[in-house]
Structures are given as C-alpha cells and as structure tokens.
Design a protein around this motif. Structure first.
Motif, PDB file in Angstrom:
ATOM      1  N   ASP A  35      16.922  77.411  27.182  1.00 44.55           N
ATOM      2  CA  ASP A  35      16.592  77.948  25.816  1.00 44.55           C
ATOM      3  C   ASP A  35      18.026  78.632  25.244  1.00 44.55           C
ATOM      4  O   ASP A  35      18.026  78.823  24.197  1.00 44.55           O
ATOM      5  N   HIS A  36      18.861  78.405  26.226  1.00 42.91           N
ATOM      6  CA  HIS A  36      20.343  79.070  25.687  1.00 42.91           C
ATOM      7  C   HIS A  36      20.866  78.155  24.405  1.00 42.91           C
ATOM      8  O   HIS A  36      20.926  77.002  24.613  1.00 42.91           O
ATOM      9  N   ARG A  37      21.401  79.076  23.735  1.00 38.90           N
ATOM     10  CA  ARG A  37      22.092  78.068  22.523  1.00 38.90           C
ATOM     11  C   ARG A  37      23.235  77.082  22.984  1.00 38.90           C
ATOM     12  O   ARG A  37      23.634  76.271  21.952  1.00 38.90           O
ATOM     13  N   GLU A  38      23.783  77.326  24.097  1.00 40.98           N
ATOM     14  CA  GLU A  38      25.037  76.344  24.487  1.00 40.98           C
ATOM     15  C   GLU A  38      24.413  75.428  25.508  1.00 40.98           C
ATOM     16  O   GLU A  38      25.112  74.692  26.233  1.00 40.98           O
ATOM     17  N   SER A  39      22.953  75.643  25.840  1.00 35.17           N
ATOM     18  CA  SER A  39      22.609  74.509  26.880  1.00 35.17           C
ATOM     19  C   SER A  39      22.661  73.100  26.436  1.00 35.17           C
ATOM     20  O   SER A  39      22.061  72.917  25.218  1.00 35.17           O
ATOM     21  N   ASN A  42      19.228  72.025  25.379  1.00 29.70           N
ATOM     22  CA  ASN A  42      18.333  72.620  24.058  1.00 29.70           C
ATOM     23  C   ASN A  42      18.786  71.840  22.897  1.00 29.70           C
ATOM     24  O   ASN A  42      19.808  71.524  22.389  1.00 29.70           O
ATOM     25  N   ASP A  44      18.428  72.588  19.794  1.00 32.18           N
ATOM     26  CA  ASP A  44      19.270  73.419  18.685  1.00 32.18           C
ATOM     27  C   ASP A  44      20.423  73.491  18.913  1.00 32.18           C
ATOM     28  O   ASP A  44      21.230  74.071  18.305  1.00 32.18           O
ATOM     29  N   SER A  45      21.137  73.146  20.127  1.00 29.06           N
ATOM     30  CA  SER A  45      22.557  73.477  20.509  1.00 29.06           C
ATOM     31  C   SER A  45      23.374  72.441  20.019  1.00 29.06           C
ATOM     32  O   SER A  45      24.647  72.661  19.652  1.00 29.06           O
ATOM     33  N   PRO A  93      12.426  82.449  25.268  1.00 32.71           N
ATOM     34  CA  PRO A  93      11.762  83.376  23.899  1.00 32.71           C
ATOM     35  C   PRO A  93      10.511  83.989  24.329  1.00 32.71           C
ATOM     36  O   PRO A  93       9.869  83.444  24.921  1.00 32.71           O
TER      37      PRO A  93
END
Length: 132
Positions: A35-39, A42, A44-45, A93
């Motif tokens: 869920d981390h933005r840099e994963s 993810n 959404d990354s 989240p």
C-alpha cells in the motif's frame, strides 16, 4: 514437460532485451507493504506497467514482463501486506486496517533438512518447532 506442455525456450535475443524478472518480492517490498506509494506492487505507484489494449507490445519480452509483473502484484499483495504488518508494524489504509490477513508468524523454528520432490517439481522442507 508436465502434461504435454513444453515451456517456451527464450532466445539469447530475449535475454539480451533484459527479460529477467524477479520471481518474489524483495526485502524492500516486504518492509514497505503493497500500500506504500513507492511499492512496486501498488497500482497507484506508477511502477506497474499498464496492459496495452489498443496497441501492440514492443516485443514478446515486454508482453511477458508486463503480464508477469501484474500477476506477481496480484499474487503477493496479501502476503506482503501481512509481512509488513506483522514484522514491520506497517498498516494499510483505514478501510483495510481491520481486515483479516492469512498469516501466522512462528518463532523458534529451525530448518532441519530438505529433500527434492521430483514428481511434483517441488521441495520438501523438514522443520523443527520449539514450543517453549
């Protein structure tokens, strides 16, 4: 080949195109969680390649790499989220924070031995648990 299927043999051209893919999440992926933005797991990354619907892929290697990365992200999301939560106290989240995650972490476990399972193309691992 199992059940009459022969895996494709990639030419040196495919290898030269950088066909290598990581089969499993790396330690950084496990620490971040999906869920981390840099994963890279993810969606959404921006690190996962999009599926091309209207235009062809530049090469066979790009097609396989894209499909594999998306499948890997799909398969390892719950596992990496569980590891991040259990071992690194990283929480997803709020809407997913209370979701049950299928993971149990055992401590005091020793790998006693391994044996190949050629008929299943696998590996048997013998573990020893210390219940004290």
């Amino acid at each position: 080949a199992a059940m009459g299927w022969t895996p494709p043999r990639f030419s040196t051209e495919s290898a030269a195109e950088g066909f290598a893919v990581e089969l499993f999440p790396c330690p950084q992926d496990l620490r971040l969680g999906p869920d981390h933005r840099e994963s890279p797991l993810n969606p959404d990354s921006g690190l996962l390649p999009p599926i091309r619907v209207q235009e062809p892929y530049p090469s066979f290697a790009d097609y396989i790499r894209t499909q594999f990365q998306l499948l890997k992200a799909d398969c390892f999301t719950l596992f990496t989220r569980s590891v991040a939560r259990q071992l690194f106290q990283v929480y997803p989240p709020a809407q997913e924070a209370d979701a049950w995650l299928p993971m149990v972490a055992y401590r005091n476990v020793d790998l006693v031995g391994t044996a190949p399972l050629p008929h299943h193309q696998g590996l048997c691992q013998l573990l020893s648990f210390d219940a004290s």
